[in-house]
Design a protein around this motif. Structure first.
Motif, mmCIF file in Angstrom:
data_model
loop_
_atom_site.group_PDB
_atom_site.id
_atom_site.type_symbol
_atom_site.label_atom_id
_atom_site.label_comp_id
_atom_site.label_asym_id
_atom_site.label_seq_id
_atom_site.Cartn_x
_atom_site.Cartn_y
_atom_site.Cartn_z
ATOM 1 N N ILE A 105 1.906 43.758 -4.425
ATOM 2 C CA ILE A 105 2.634 44.171 -5.659
ATOM 3 C C ILE A 105 1.674 44.890 -6.536
ATOM 4 N N ARG A 106 0.594 44.168 -6.831
ATOM 5 C CA ARG A 106 -0.328 44.783 -7.996
ATOM 6 C C ARG A 106 -1.460 45.704 -7.354
ATOM 7 N N LYS A 107 -1.313 46.145 -6.152
ATOM 8 C CA LYS A 107 -2.304 47.263 -5.594
ATOM 9 C C LYS A 107 -1.938 48.494 -6.222
ATOM 10 N N ASP A 108 -0.612 48.862 -6.512
ATOM 11 C CA ASP A 108 -0.366 50.153 -7.385
ATOM 12 C C ASP A 108 -0.943 50.123 -8.607
ATOM 13 N N VAL A 109 -1.061 49.150 -9.267
ATOM 14 C CA VAL A 109 -1.557 49.038 -10.626
ATOM 15 C C VAL A 109 -3.072 48.984 -10.701
ATOM 16 N N LEU A 110 -3.627 48.252 -9.674
ATOM 17 C CA LEU A 110 -4.932 48.093 -9.788
ATOM 18 C C LEU A 110 -5.618 49.617 -9.348
ATOM 19 N N TYR A 111 -4.880 50.133 -8.315
ATOM 20 C CA TYR A 111 -5.501 51.529 -7.947
ATOM 21 C C TYR A 111 -5.256 52.639 -8.741
ATOM 22 N N CYS A 112 -4.103 52.670 -9.349
ATOM 23 C CA CYS A 112 -3.701 53.834 -10.085
ATOM 24 C C CYS A 112 -3.664 53.953 -11.554
#
Length: 969
Positions: A776-783
């Protein structure tokens, strides 16, 4: 994340992609030795000892034998010990581990004798001190080899200063501990049957015995009565035995008052039979038909029932009574005696009793005070001694463990004397020496014993006056058992055990440092020379010169000195059972060393289940005889290691797994992980496929740690979110789970439940984190740019890092060091010098687990619905979807509104609806009240985060959504 297009810039370089040099492939076999060298260089174990104010915790090492390379059982054993030590250190203790070796004993002596035989030398022609020095040198060589093999497994400990039972101080203490038995009245010399190896020519302890199938002779032997009246005067009582060689030592025939007996007449026989019509025999009713059938009786009649009381006072004749050439050797009375050990399960219901060759037989004679009736017919090579008519010199087993001539000679003589009615062969479980693998005999021989039932004259009666009472009290009141059934096993052994045989007739060991008066009987009060000054001289000499001092010319005169006339005494040259050596280790390790314990008691003894009759047992007896109680507070037991099919490993079967091979192929951490994943309290299995599965688990865990490392690149304290309440529900849930897990980990390690600890941490890391939170948090961490939610996520990742690396460090010692050094490089840095971080208990209340579970159930329905669309090629990515999720439960809808459900489900949009789900909605049978209607996301694809949103292209940075445009500044 997006392809370069002519219309828009390539935004890939603007993403916060993971940055780490931590490799996907571990390369453990090559890299692990580097970490070993590093730990040795910085002195991790010694530096941990410098930490002040910590409660000591001591695992006392049960010494492996210094003979041969390590097997998989060694690896299991030492790894469990290492996990215990490391985990307790990281929970705030000063966890000490002094490795040790058992160095005396027959296996090493055998090896030196083998070397002699190859050179044509005779051991008896070699000076005993020279021989002992060769044994010492042999043991030293194997200690060095095994030490390096253990260290390669990542085992921590005081390797620079291990304990050795052959060290001079150890030999002095062992002698001193023996002298306590000498002085407290429990030591005595007795003549009783012991398990004796004709091959090794020494008495053996129960722990040195293993059972194998063996084909034995069986004979049915009739005994005539001397004093019977009536119909019994003509009858003969029949015994059955699988040891014909013991018949010359028969001294009684036993029966049981609870068995039903009968008088049987032979009416007809086959042509070849050792019985004749009209003869009368006595049998247990349950066994008469079988016994008569074996003697080729075709017809018989039961004359009458015989009450066992009729045997009381009857005297039999020995089968060799009156034999020509025996010079009356067997013309003694053979009484009928009652005994509870007699059954009607097999044989005849009567038991041939040779008190010099059987434990039950011996106890029956002890109970009647008939010790003076013992025989001494068999020598140390299982040969009949010269005084035995007909059989002198014949062996039961030869020096190679093969059957000798004794059995057949005895059978032939019985046939000649009319003293046999049947014979046969039977394959049964029979005791063998675990060293030579040869069968043993029970043989009456003078040995030295420690009485377990005499009052110990040392004044330490808190837990009982006798060794047995002290041991049983310790088992029940002072020791915690893991698993709990270990208590029952040892308790039953101690409850029923005979006196402890302390002596062995060998050369390589600690001698029984005592003197006996010439011409005195063992029952005489002055038989043993008891003198504190003599004892002190012996211990002082051993401390300086080792136990070899006992064997030097003039030793008797030196030690007795002016305390008595040396000419009046004989020096004892038997050596102590090696189990006494290892049982005494609590004294010279726990009591005497600086890194021992204040009270000489260990927090933990941990060994295999066979040590209930071995080291656990001997240590308990020894300590109860010298310090009045058990030398341990916890006893942890592991099972045996079997192959993948559950079979015992054997070189002949080709199913052995060698630790060195596993380490070379996979690395020691994979072997350690296998240990952590097994229920070691039962037997475990290992094989190539099992190890492959273990390696797969390792890779999944390694990927979890790699993600954390990559996401924490350049993280510093300025990025940390201090107020937990400012975090989103998803982060608060992770911290809540961490608080729960912290309790599981600590309790599990404290209870030595490594399988429970690893299972909980592994499931959390791979299911809760990798498959849910990280996803779930990949998007927040990456973007995201420097957003509150990205800083919160990275704060949580930092918290996760410190807990996962330390929680797993006792198991994956090399990998967690690699993970730690990836973030915190430095010459003095090591995860193994760090404690488990304190986790606030208040975190447990940050997020209700059941609430999160409701959201996860909805997520599962959504992702399943989107997977169906992907398989049907409707979409290529879940970001192309913006589903409508119909949820009946109001509480669930409220919870969904608190989180970004499009992030949770990894979609570009998501609508929550309270309306009933239409018929075409996707549902999962196991999740009621949730239906998903698929909708395509509307808008353009952001060229940076790949979400499809209506606002893409309406911001300062071309082709981006508002979030990404803001992140670009």
């Amino acid at each position: 994340m997006c392809a370069d297009t002519p219309e828009t810039p390539d935004y890939k370089s603007t993403l916060n992609l993971p940055k780490t040099d931590f490799p996907m492939r571990a390369g453990l076999p090559k890299r692990e030795p580097e970490w070993l060298a590093r730990w040795e260089k910085i002195g991790v174990y010694d530096r941990l000892r410098e930490k002040e104010g910590r409660t000591p915790f001591t695992l006392h090492d049960g010494p492996p034998y210094a003979n041969g390379h390590l097997h998989i059982g060694h690896a299991l054993n030492k790894t469990i010990k290492d996990m215990i030590v490391r985990s307790h250190q990281m929970m705030g203790h000063d966890a000490r581990y002094v490795p040790g070796w058992d160095c005396h004993g027959l296996p090493i002596e055998w090896k030196i004798e083998e070397q002699y035989r190859k050179k044509g030398k005779n051991k008896d022609d070699v000076d005993v001190v020279d021989f002992r020095q060769e044994c010492r040198k042999f043991a030293e060589g194997w200690v060095d080899i095994q030490r390096e093999e253990f260290k390669r497994l990542g085992i921590t400990g005081n390797w620079a200063d291990p304990y050795l039972t052959m060290a001079y101080h150890a030999e002095a203490v062992i002698a001193g501990e023996f002298q306590k038995f000498l002085m407290n009245g429990t030591l005595y010399q007795g003549s009783k049957p012991v398990m004796w190896s004709p091959v090794e020519k020494t008495a053996l302890a129960e722990a040195e015995i293993e059972y194998h199938d063996h084909k034995s002779h069986t004979i049915w032997v009739p005994f005539a009565f001397q004093n019977a009246e009536g119909d019994l005067a003509e009858a003969r009582v029949v015994i059955w035995t699988t040891t014909p060689w013991t018949i010359p030592s028969n001294k009684a025939v036993a029966y049981n008052n609870k068995v039903a007996y009968g008088l049987y007449r032979v009416d007809a026989t086959e042509e070849e039979s050792w019985t004749n019509p009209g003869e009368l025999y006595l049998f247990a009713d349950a066994l008469a038909a079988d016994a008569l059938g074996k003697s080729r009786v075709t017809e018989y009649t039961k004359v009458r029932d015989v009450q066992a009381a009729e045997f009381d006072g009857l005297i039999c004749k020995h089968p060799f009574n009156g034999a020509d050439g025996a010079e009356g050797y067997w013309d003694y009375e053979v009484p009928m005696i009652d005994g509870d050990h007699v059954t009607d399960d097999a044989g005849t219901g009567f038991v041939h009793t040779a008190p010099s060759h059987g434990a039950d037989d011996y106890e029956a004679f002890v109970a009647r005070n008939w010790i003076d009736r013992m025989t001494h017919n068999v020598g140390e090579e299982s040969e009949f001694l010269p005084h035995v008519p007909f059989f002198a010199g014949l062996q039961v087993f030869d020096r190679k463990g093969k059957e000798g001539k004794a059995n057949n000679a005895v059978i032939a003589k019985l046939v000649e004397a009319g003293g046999i009615i049947a014979r046969g062969r039977v394959t049964h479980s029979y005791p063998h020496s675990w060293r030579s693998k040869a069968p043993i005999v029970f043989r009456n021989t003078p040995q030295w014993f420690a009485s377990v039932d005499r009052a110990v004259g040392d004044g330490q009666d808190t837990y009982g006056k006798t060794i047995r009472d002290r041991a049983l009290t310790s088992i029940d009141e002072l020791v915690k058992w893991t698993p709990a059934n270990g208590r029952n096993r040892l308790h039953s052994m101690i409850e029923a055990r005979p006196d402890w045989v302390l002596s062995r007739q060998r050369a390589w060991g600690v001698p029984l440092t005592c003197f006996i008066k010439k011409g005195a009987l063992p029952t005489d009060p002055d038989f043993l020379l008891r003198d504190d000054a003599i004892n002190a001289r012996i211990v002082e000499a051993f401390e300086a010169e080792g136990a070899d001092a006992w064997y030097v010319d003039g030793a008797k005169e030196r030690f007795i000195g002016d305390a008595a006339n040396p000419d009046d005494y004989e020096q004892v040259f038997d050596v102590l059972d090696v189990w006494f050596d290892s049982g005494s280790t609590h004294a010279f390790v726990l009591r005497d060393r600086e890194d021992g314990t204040e009270d000489g008691i260990a927090d933990v003894y941990m060994e295999g289940t066979d040590q209930h009759r071995g080291w656990f047992h001997s240590s308990l007896l020894q300590a109860c005889g010298t310090k009045g109680r058990a030398p341990y507070r916890n006893v942890v037991t592991h099972g045996f290691t079997l192959d993948a099919k559950g079979m015992k490993m054997s070189k002949s079967l080709g199913n052995t797994i060698v630790p060195e091979t596993v380490v070379k192929q996979y690395g020691a951490d994979i072997l350690r992980l296998w240990v952590a994943q097994t229920d070691y309290t039962n037997d475990q299995r290992i094989g190539p496929e099992i190890l492959k599965g273990t390696a797969d688990s390792y890779r999944r865990l390694r990927n979890t740690m790699r993600f954390i490392l990559g996401s924490l690149a350049d993280f510093d304290e300025a990025d940390r979110v201090e107020n937990i309440e400012d975090m989103l529900p998803l982060e608060r849930w992770v911290l809540s789970r961490l608080a729960e897990l912290d309790e599981v980990v600590r309790e599990g390690y404290a209870k030595f439940d490594f399988q429970g600890v690893f299972s909980a941490v592994f499931n959390f890391a791979t299911v809760d984190l990798s498959s849910f939170y990280f996803d779930i948090r990949k998007d927040v961490l990456y973007c995201d740019g420097d957003s509150d939610r990205r800083r919160a996520a990275r704060t949580v990742l930092d918290i996760l890092f410190h807990r996962l690396t330390t929680w797993l460090a006792p198991v994956l010692v090399f990998t967690m060091e690699e993970v730690w050094l990836e973030r915190f490089p430095g010459d003095e840095s090591s995860v193994h010098m760090i404690d488990f971080p304190e986790t606030p208990a208040s975190w447990r209340n940050l997020q209700n687990e059941e609430q999160v579970a409701k959201v996860r159930r909805v997520r599962r329905v959504v992702t399943s619905a989107l997977e169906l669309q992907r398989r049907e090629k409707v979409i290529g990515s879940s970001l192309e979807a913006a589903p409508v999720v119909h949820v009946e439960d109001e509480e669930t809808r409220r919870l969904m509104a608190l989180v970004d459900m499009d992030d949770v489900c990894i979609t570009s949009g998501l609508t929550i609806s309270a309306d009933p789900a239409p018929a075409e909605a996707f549902r999962l049978p196991e999740t009621d009240g949730v239906g998903v209607v698929f909708e395509m996301a509307e808008g353009e694809k952001c060229q940076r985060c790949w979400k499809i949103l209506p606002d893409v292209g309406k911001h300062a940075h071309a082709g981006t959504c508002g979030r990404c445009s803001d992140a670009l500044g």
